[in-house]
Write a protein that holds these residues in place. Structure first.
Motif: not given
Length: 341
Positions: A144, A185, A188, A193, A195, A197-202, A260
């Motif tokens: 990460k 994006t 996903d 998948r 939401p 990834f960047w909507l939950t990991s801002v 993923t």
């Protein structure tokens, strides 16, 4: 009477002829061919003088008009020859390096055959030591951090592309977000998948915005010493740093994308495509927006490196039965192919 000076390439003389309405304001020097000098000496009447002079002027005009394009053509050809001889002859990319597509294909086949058979004991023991010394959570926490680094590098490339196309700060921020987050994006969305990834990991979005803003300001600041590296993309240090940073980012994106898709239980071919989408589709959308030929469709080894890493993930997972070990192998294979290609 008016004095008319008649000259030829090798003979020049002056004659006095009777003035008339045609010749009064045309007393000047004429270029006479040598073959027509006899006719000028035989002139006795004013009408004959005028006729001879008209013929001389007409013949000389035709000769000069027909010769002028030839002189211009000769001078232009001579200039082209001199320019061609002055240009340095530099070998093309294909002449200086072997075919990159062949290199990428050979590396992909090597990685595939390497993991289809039993891995060498030294490599297997190293990967097993990594997975035993660190838990899967720690390995993916490290990935990460590498993913953050790759996002920052991709945001820098998007900002530099916007600066090359004379975009403002809003355009630079948009291209940075698209380049850094576009591939993940699309991955996903296609894998279902939600939401994304960047909507939950801002923090991914924050990294893109901050890095893009800093790069844009430094790129526009001509007086800063650090800006010289961004204002001169041909600098060797800049190219080397961006090459290695891009390789690390691509390898991290490929490892995360393959993991993923594999975690969701997709087919191994879909895993390889997911690794390729994660690392390349953001840059492809950036190139399409800026009306530039996408890099993955050129001879640059880029998408093939991520795809080979996705294949290596599946084969390594079958051998080690561990997603963390497979992600490490994907990272190594993708990075090596990108750098060597």
């Amino acid at each position: 009477m008016a004095t008319i000076r008649i000259s030829a390439p090798s003979v020049s003389f002056a004659r006095k002829v009777p003035t008339c309405g045609l010749l009064t304001h045309r007393a000047r020097a004429w270029s006479v061919p040598l073959g027509q000098l006899r006719s000028t000496k035989a002139c006795g009447k004013p009408s004959r003088h005028a006729r001879v002079l008209r013929n001389i002027v007409k013949a000389d005009t035709n000769r000069s008009t027909s010769a002028q394009p030839s002189d211009e053509l000769i001078s232009s050809k001579r200039h082209e020859v001199q320019t061609t001889q002055a240009l340095p002859v530099t070998p093309s990319t294909c002449e200086r390096h072997p075919s990159r597509l062949m290199l990428a294909g050979a590396a992909s086949l090597l990685a595939t055959s390497f993991f289809m058979a039993n891995a060498p004991s030294a490599v297997a023991s190293e990967v097993q030591l990594l997975t035993l010394a660190y838990s899967s959570e720690q390995v993916f926490a490290a990935f990460k951090m590498l993913d953050y680094f790759g996002t920052a590098i991709f945001a820098i490339t998007g900002t530099l592309t916007a600066a090359e196309h004379n975009m403002d700060l809003l355009g630079a921020l948009t291209l940075a977000v698209i380049t850094g987050l576009g591939g993940g994006t699309i991955r996903d969305v296609l894998l279902g998948r939600f939401p994304v990834f960047w909507l939950t990991s801002v923090e991914y979005l924050q990294i893109c915005l901050v890095v893009s803003a800093v790069t844009f300001v430094v790129r526009k600041n001509k007086t800063a010493a650090f800006a010289r590296m961004f204002n001169n993309p041909g600098h060797s240090l800049f190219e080397r740093c961006m090459l290695w940073g891009d390789a690390v980012g691509l390898a991290a994106f490929a490892a995360i994308g393959a993991h993923t898709a594999a975690a969701l239980g997709f087919h191994p071919l879909v895993v390889a495509v997911s690794a390729m989408m994660s690392g390349t589709f953001g840059g492809m959308i950036r190139d399409v927006i800026t009306n530039t030929p996408p890099m993955i469709f050129t001879r640059e080894v880029y998408a093939s490196a991520a795809f080979a890493g996705g294949l290596a993930f599946t084969l390594a997972h079958r051998h080690y039965h561990c997603h963390a070990a497979a992600a490490i192998v994907t990272f190594i294979v993708t990075g090596l192919i990108r750098v060597l290609g």
